[in-house]
Scaffold this motif. Structure first.
Motif, PDB file in Angstrom:
ATOM      1  N   THR A   3      54.491  48.273  47.782  1.00  0.00           N
ATOM      2  CA  THR A   3      53.570  48.481  48.904  1.00  0.00           C
ATOM      3  C   THR A   3      53.747  49.862  49.521  1.00  0.00           C
ATOM      4  N   LEU A 137      44.387  49.437  49.390  1.00  0.00           N
ATOM      5  CA  LEU A 137      45.774  49.316  48.934  1.00  0.00           C
ATOM      6  C   LEU A 137      45.869  48.405  47.711  1.00  0.00           C
ATOM      7  N   SER A 141      47.217  49.414  44.005  1.00  0.00           N
ATOM      8  CA  SER A 141      48.237  48.620  43.326  1.00  0.00           C
ATOM      9  C   SER A 141      47.774  48.172  41.940  1.00  0.00           C
TER      10      SER A 141
END
Length: 201
Positions: A3, A137, A141
């Protein structure tokens, strides 16, 4: 991807591989993560329009200052919100909660939003902003890049996507495989300029 790394590496990318498309499974994964984003009263007021039709993409590009990422990205998302989701069968948002919690939360939603247009709009933008960051995000990822966009004619975009009454458009998000990295970061303000303890000095 970790993250922390996704946060650091996420950038607003403008140049995309026009031959690349996200698979249906990838899109479903991305949207399944997006709908885990928090919303006030769990009202899930965001609405996501996935624009795949090339002709509609061309129309949206014309309404978005001819920005290439509108047509060139693998998927374009028009991130919208239902301003009246707080009153549309509010009990549906708490079907799995204990009965006492259901009764309290459902009864509180109406008084909180009724007759408060600015509060409803603010809530929509908050929810969409959180969902947008989740999407970006998650995309990073998954090995993709993204670009949040506010450079467009909202009335024209609303017409093209047939935006329902009592809905609002927050932003567009382009997602895809970059062909050219983003420019270097323009410069971040130092923490002492943006972080305060207890109160502004």
């Amino acid at each position: 991807m970790d993250t922390f790394d996704a946060i650091k590496e996420r950038r607003s990318v403008k140049h995309y591989d026009t031959n690349h498309k996200l698979s249906d499974d990838e899109i479903n994964k991305l949207m399944s993560l997006a709908v885990l984003s928090p919303t006030s009263f769990n009202m899930q007021n965001w609405r996501f329009v996935l624009v795949k039709d090339p002709e509609i993409r061309k129309q949206l590009r014309a309404a978005a200052w001819d920005q290439a990422q509108v047509t060139d990205s693998s998927v374009l998302i028009v991130l919208c919100a239902d301003l009246k989701s707080w009153k549309n069968n509010p009990s549906q948002y708490w079907v799995n909660a204990p009965k006492e919690a259901q009764e309290f939360l459902v009864s509180a939603m109406g008084p909180f939003y009724e007759g408060k247009d600015q509060v409803q709009r603010d809530e929509a933008m908050r929810s969409c902003g959180i969902a947008a960051q989740t999407i970006m995000l998650a995309a990073k990822s998954m090995g993709y890049d993204s670009n949040p966009m506010i450079g467009f004619d909202p009335d024209k975009v609303a017409e093209i996507i047939k935006l329902p009454q009592d809905h609002i458009i927050s932003m567009l998000i382009a997602v895809g495989k970059q062909t050219k990295p983003a420019m270097p970061r323009g410069g971040q303000l130092s923490l002492d300029k943006v972080v305060f303890t207890d109160k502004f000095t």
